[in-house]
Design a protein around this motif. Structure first.
Motif, PDB file in Angstrom:
ATOM      1  N   LEU A  31      20.685   8.706   5.088  1.00 12.04           N
ATOM      2  CA  LEU A  31      19.622   7.985   5.766  1.00 12.04           C
ATOM      3  C   LEU A  31      19.831   8.094   7.262  1.00 12.04           C
ATOM      4  CD1 LEU A  31      19.264   4.694   3.690  1.00 12.04           C
ATOM      5  CD2 LEU A  31      17.566   6.500   3.957  1.00 12.04           C
ATOM      6  N   SER A  34      16.272   4.085  11.190  1.00 13.32           N
ATOM      7  CA  SER A  34      14.971   3.595  10.761  1.00 13.32           C
ATOM      8  C   SER A  34      14.160   3.152  11.962  1.00 13.32           C
ATOM      9  CB  SER A  34      15.137   2.423   9.794  1.00 13.32           C
ATOM     10  OG  SER A  34      13.891   1.791   9.557  1.00 13.32           O
ATOM     11  N   SER A  35      12.991   3.749  12.139  1.00 12.72           N
ATOM     12  CA  SER A  35      12.153   3.402  13.287  1.00 12.72           C
ATOM     13  C   SER A  35      11.660   1.967  13.211  1.00 12.72           C
ATOM     14  CB  SER A  35      10.960   4.359  13.354  1.00 12.72           C
ATOM     15  OG  SER A  35      10.195   4.302  12.162  1.00 12.72           O
ATOM     16  N   ALA A  41      18.255   0.251  14.550  1.00  9.94           N
ATOM     17  CA  ALA A  41      17.875   1.369  13.687  1.00  9.94           C
ATOM     18  C   ALA A  41      19.074   2.001  12.978  1.00  9.94           C
ATOM     19  CB  ALA A  41      17.143   2.431  14.509  1.00  9.94           C
ATOM     20  N   ALA A  44      20.355   1.521   8.967  1.00 13.19           N
ATOM     21  CA  ALA A  44      19.978   2.300   7.788  1.00 13.19           C
ATOM     22  C   ALA A  44      21.056   3.308   7.417  1.00 13.19           C
ATOM     23  CB  ALA A  44      18.642   3.006   8.031  1.00 13.19           C
ATOM     24  N   ARG A 307      12.828   6.308   1.101  1.00 15.71           N
ATOM     25  CA  ARG A 307      13.416   6.865   2.325  1.00 15.71           C
ATOM     26  C   ARG A 307      12.353   7.066   3.396  1.00 15.71           C
ATOM     27  NH1 ARG A 307      16.224  11.575  -1.285  1.00 15.71           N
ATOM     28  NH2 ARG A 307      16.929  10.174  -2.921  1.00 15.71           N
ATOM     29  N   ASP A 308      11.179   7.522   2.970  1.00 16.04           N
ATOM     30  CA  ASP A 308      10.109   7.777   3.936  1.00 16.04           C
ATOM     31  C   ASP A 308       9.388   6.501   4.329  1.00 16.04           C
ATOM     32  OD1 ASP A 308       9.866  10.985   3.934  1.00 16.04           O
ATOM     33  OD2 ASP A 308      10.366  10.263   1.925  1.00 16.04           O
ATOM     34  N   LEU A 310      10.924   3.795   4.768  1.00 14.19           N
ATOM     35  CA  LEU A 310      11.853   3.246   5.752  1.00 14.19           C
ATOM     36  C   LEU A 310      11.753   3.991   7.072  1.00 14.19           C
ATOM     37  CD1 LEU A 310      14.273   1.239   6.106  1.00 14.19           C
ATOM     38  CD2 LEU A 310      15.749   3.158   5.461  1.00 14.19           C
ATOM     39  N   ASP A 311      11.792   5.308   6.991  1.00 15.73           N
ATOM     40  CA  ASP A 311      11.814   6.108   8.211  1.00 15.73           C
ATOM     41  C   ASP A 311      10.543   5.942   9.037  1.00 15.73           C
ATOM     42  OD1 ASP A 311      14.242   7.031   7.447  1.00 15.73           O
ATOM     43  OD2 ASP A 311      13.560   8.982   6.748  1.00 15.73           O
ATOM     44  N   GLY A 313       8.384   3.329   8.928  1.00 20.26           N
ATOM     45  CA  GLY A 313       7.997   1.961   9.236  1.00 20.26           C
ATOM     46  C   GLY A 313       6.860   1.401   8.410  1.00 20.26           C
TER      47      GLY A 313
END
Length: 417
Positions: A31, A34-35, A41, A44, A307-308, A310-311, A313
């Motif tokens: 990971l 995380s934006s 960040a 994560a 995962r996406d 999270l990435d 937002g």
């Protein structure tokens, strides 16, 4: 109308062959920041390393991770860190999120009516706590006692808790104005449970924990005012569930399992599948994973890799039901959906979905396709990337209804299984 292929349909956005968006076992190494966490960040990546989040799952180390051809083809996976999606993983997730063991007790018929080519019943049952669950059972008019395939129609979240089953099935008095507004926005104005029943199914549309007949009393608020109050109340419910050793998702899944068992118990109903949009699509994925007797599963506009989410937002835009504690240590959401294998699974991905990242949907498609390959059922999974947003409109309904008919309606006296 395009044919139901077990891969991404022609003319749709195919998942990339490699890179961060390809997803699935083998393409994920950790990971990143995380934006959505701003100055925090880095949490994560730290948590991902410490807890081994989203472990790569597979049947054998380095084996079966790459299809021979198709949009998901790419580098072979490395060693698997967990079991392939299937009964073992489903059992572990069920225990981790605290799925309640419930049954539909004391079932009774509240009323019956006929409308728009349908024979309708309102039934109710007791799951052991809270108000009785109310549900609509819809069948084609004139079907009599004929045995028809069944579908558990799972209503969406959509920020509307005053109504549950009524979002997708009409009561005898017709839909409320706020329900009409909702349907126009995400269902092309259609009560899709009734549309499906007219095609030769026994359709069960039931309320679930915190919706409709199972909603909490929040003062005197009704309609839109109730939904405004129910929004922030959801986190209170989720906190109670977690402290009590279950989760919001675990309670809802337990009630859906009870509903599916009731539908199967009816003498006028044969093999049972399930379908739902958004929050209903999450419920469909869980029901398919936890109930091996669900014969076919259709999840619309819900499945993405965490995962996406999270990435990019997206987390804040979804229900607490999507985030049961402990799930990410066991698997990603597409892994759980693929626990239905080798039973038929359809996932509809909206290419223009406003609250799910396309990269996460592409990753999910690749992951599920690989899992079905591991279970020697590559034709059991149908992934469709549609020219749509976060909705279940007429075109998607037509596609899903035809798919359900293909997998549930008996041909020459023999069910698909």
């Amino acid at each position: 109308m395009q044919s139901d292929a077990p891969r991404t349909t022609p003319g749709s956005s195919a998942p990339p062959r490699s890179g961060a968006g390809a997803g699935g076992p083998g393409s994920f190494t950790g990971l990143g920041p995380s934006s959505g966490l701003g100055p925090f960040a880095g949490l994560a990546a730290l948590a991902g390393r410490q807890f081994g989040l989203f472990p790569e799952l597979g049947s054998e180390p380095g084996r079966g991770a790459r299809p021979e051809s198709g949009p998901a083809a790419g580098p072979a996976a490395g060693p698997a860190a967990g079991p392939a999606a299937g009964p073992e993983l489903a059992k572990a997730v069920r225990e981790a999120i605290g799925v309640l063991d419930l049954s539909a007790a004391g079932v009774r018929t509240e009323r019956a009516w006929a409308a728009d080519g349908l024979a309708c019943e309102e039934v109710s049952w007791d799951v052991g706590f809270g108000p009785r669950t109310h549900a609509y059972v819809l069948r084609p008019a004139g079907a009599g006692d004929a045995v028809l395939p069944g579908v558990v129609a799972l209503h969406c979240h959509a920020g509307m808790k005053w109504a549950g089953k009524e979002k997708i099935a009409d009561p005898p008095q017709g839909p409320a104005p706020e329900v009409v507004r909702l349907r126009e926005g995400i269902y092309d104005g259609l009560a899709w449970a009734g549309e499906l029943a007219r095609r030769g199914f026994t359709v069960l549309a039931h309320d679930v924990f915190t919706w409709g007949s199972r909603r909490f009393p929040l003062g005197d608020a009704r309609g839109d005012a109730y939904d405004e109050a129910a929004g922030p109340h959801e986190q209170v419910v989720a906190k109670h569930c977690t402290v009590l050793g279950t989760s919001y998702a675990g309670v809802v899944a337990g009630e859906d399992l009870a509903a599916a068992a009731y539908l199967r118990s009816r003498p006028d109903t044969g093999p049972v599948g399930c379908a739902g949009l958004s929050g209903g699509g999450l419920r469909a994925a869980m029901l398919g994973a936890f109930d091996p007797q669900v014969a076919a599963v259709a999840s619309v506009a819900m499945i993405s890799s965490y995962r996406d989410l999270l990435d990019e937002g997206y987390l804040a835009r979804h229900t607490w039901m999507l985030y049961p504690p402990g799930l990410s240590r066991l698997c990603d959401l597409p892994d759980l959906a693929a626990c239905a294998a080798p039973r038929p699974l359809l996932v509809w991905y909206g290419e223009h979905d406003e609250i799910l990242p396309l990269s996460g949907m592409r990753r999910a498609h690749a992951m599920i396709e690989r899992h079905y390959g591991h279970r020697h059922a590559p034709g059991g999974y149908t992934g469709i990337f549609g020219d749509a947003g976060h909705s279940f409109g007429r075109q998607a309904q037509e596609r899903v209804f035809r798919w359900l008919a293909r997998h549930l309606i008996m041909e020459e006296g023999t069910a698909w299984r």
